[in-house]
Design a protein around this motif. Structure first.
Motif, PDB file in Angstrom:
ATOM      1  N   GLU A  83      -3.186  -0.629   8.233  1.00 27.61           N
ATOM      2  CA  GLU A  83      -2.666   0.633   8.781  1.00 27.61           C
ATOM      3  C   GLU A  83      -1.567   0.330   9.799  1.00 27.61           C
ATOM      4  N   ILE A  86       1.634  -0.984   7.921  1.00 28.98           N
ATOM      5  CA  ILE A  86       2.341   0.103   7.234  1.00 28.98           C
ATOM      6  C   ILE A  86       3.032   1.025   8.232  1.00 28.98           C
ATOM      7  N   GLU A  90       7.132   1.804   8.827  1.00 24.91           N
ATOM      8  CA  GLU A  90       7.669   3.168   8.829  1.00 24.91           C
ATOM      9  C   GLU A  90       8.423   3.460  10.130  1.00 24.91           C
ATOM     10  N   GLN A 128      11.987  -2.258   1.891  1.00 26.97           N
ATOM     11  CA  GLN A 128      12.231  -0.833   2.126  1.00 26.97           C
ATOM     12  C   GLN A 128      13.621  -0.509   2.662  1.00 26.97           C
ATOM     13  N   HIS A 171      -5.845   3.778  -2.725  1.00 30.46           N
ATOM     14  CA  HIS A 171      -4.598   4.327  -2.186  1.00 30.46           C
ATOM     15  C   HIS A 171      -3.922   3.319  -1.262  1.00 30.46           C
ATOM     16  N   ASN A 174      -2.342   0.505  -3.255  1.00 28.63           N
ATOM     17  CA  ASN A 174      -1.092   0.938  -3.884  1.00 28.63           C
ATOM     18  C   ASN A 174       0.065   0.861  -2.897  1.00 28.63           C
ATOM     19  N   LYS A 175      -0.201   1.294  -1.671  1.00 28.04           N
ATOM     20  CA  LYS A 175       0.837   1.249  -0.635  1.00 28.04           C
ATOM     21  C   LYS A 175       1.180  -0.197  -0.297  1.00 28.04           C
ATOM     22  N   GLU A 178       3.521  -1.685  -2.762  1.00 26.12           N
ATOM     23  CA  GLU A 178       4.892  -1.197  -2.600  1.00 26.12           C
ATOM     24  C   GLU A 178       5.666  -2.025  -1.584  1.00 26.12           C
TER      25      GLU A 178
END
Length: 255
Positions: A83, A86, A90, A128, A171, A174-175, A178
Motif C-alpha cells: 500500500e 503504490i 501515485e 508509470q 486486486h 494486479n496493481k 502493473e
C-alpha cells in the motif's frame, strides 16, 4: 546558501531544499524517496550535496512514516508495505505536477532516487512516468510480483493473518503487476539508470537487482554509459559514502 523548508502538499509533508539565491528559479529537480521505517529528514545529506550542484530536491514523507505515522508496530507496518509503495508512486506525480505548476522545476529535467523501499518505488515509478529523465535505485529491487508472492508465503508460513480477502489480494496483485518493471523493460527507453548495492546486504539482497541489470544491458547497447551497477563488496544495508558521492555524480552527469 542552501535552504531547507518543511512544507505540506495536501496530505503529503515534504522537505524542499535548494540554493536560496535560486529559490524562485525553474531548476532541474530530484525527488528523493526514503526507506521503509525511515523518514524524509534522514536523507538530508543527499539533498544538501545535490542542492550544492544546482538541483532543487524534494523529499516527500511516505504513508505511515514520520509525520504521517499512525503508531503502527513493525509487524503492522509490514502488512501495509505494498500500500505504501503504490501510494508513494501515485504521490510522485502529485508532487511533480505541483512544482511544475509553480514553475519551480524544469519539467524536462526531473530525476527520482530512493534508498531501499525508496529504490523499489523508483523502479516501479519508471513504468508509470515518462517524465522521469534520470533514476537511481539504491538498495532497491524491481521484481514486484515475485517479491510480493514471497512475502505472502513467508507471512502464511509464520502463521501471520493477512487482513485481506482473496478478492482484495487479487486486486492488489494486479496493481503490483502493473508496476513491475521486470515485466515491461521497454519502458526504460534508455533513460539513465544507476543501481548501488552492498554485496553483504541481508535486508534487500543485491542478487535480484544485479540479475535484472544483466537482463537489461542489451537494451542499452547503443548508450551503455546510461546504465551502471555499483557493487560495494563490504557494505550491508547502508549506502556507503562512496555510494552517496557516486549518486550525486550520476545526477550531475545526466540531469
Amino acid at each position: 546558501m542552501i535552504t531547507v523548508k518543511n512544507s505540506k502538499l495536501n496530505e503529503i509533508p515534504f522537505l524542499h531544499i535548494a540554493d536560496s539565491t535560486k529559490w524562485e528559479e525553474q531548476l532541474p529537480s530530484i525527488i528523493f524517496i526514503h526507506g521503509f521505517t525511515s523518514r524524509k529528514e534522514f536523507n538530508l545529506y543527499y539533498a544538501y550535496l545535490l542542492a550544492e550542484k544546482g538541483f532543487r530536491v524534494i523529499l516527500p514523507e511516505a504513508l505511515y512514516h514520520g509525520e504521517r505515522s499512525t503508531g503502527l508496530s513493525g509487524n503492522e507496518l509490514n502488512l501495509h508495505f505494498w500500500e505504501i509503495i503504490i501510494r508513494t508512486i501515485e504521490e510522485l506525480d502529485i508532487v511533480k505536477s505541483s512544482f511544475e505548476d509553480e514553475q519551480l522545476i524544469d519539467p524536462s529535467r526531473v530525476g527520482v532516487v530512493g534508498t531501499s523501499m525508496g529504490g523499489i518505488v523508483t523502479l516501479g515509478a519508471l513504468t508509470q512516468y515518462p517524465w522521469i529523465k534520470v533514476a537511481a535505485s539504491l538498495m532497491g529491487m524491481p521484481y514486484y510480483e515475485k517479491f510480493a508472492l514471497h512475502q505472502i508465503d513467508e507471512l502464511q508460513r509464520h502463521g501471520v493473518d493477512i487482513p485481506l480477502t482473496k478478492d482484495e489480494i487479487a486486486h492488489l496483485m494486479n496493481k503490483i503487476r502493473e508496476l513491475d518493471l521486470s515485466k515491461q523493460t521497454d519502458k526504460l527507453r534508455n533513460r539513465p539508470l544507476l543501481f548501488w548495492h552492498g554485496k553483504q546486504d541481508s535486508v534487500v539482497p543485491y542478487s535480484p537487482a544485479f540479475h535484472f541489470y544483466e537482463t537489461i544491458k542489451p537494451l542499452y547497447d547503443k548508450q551503455p554509459e546510461n546504465l551502471s551497477f555499483i557493487i560495494d563488496e563490504k557494505a550491508g544495508h547502508k549506502v556507503s559514502t562512496t555510494g552517496v558521492i557516486e549518486t550525486v555524480k550520476w545526477f550531475e552527469t545526466y540531469l
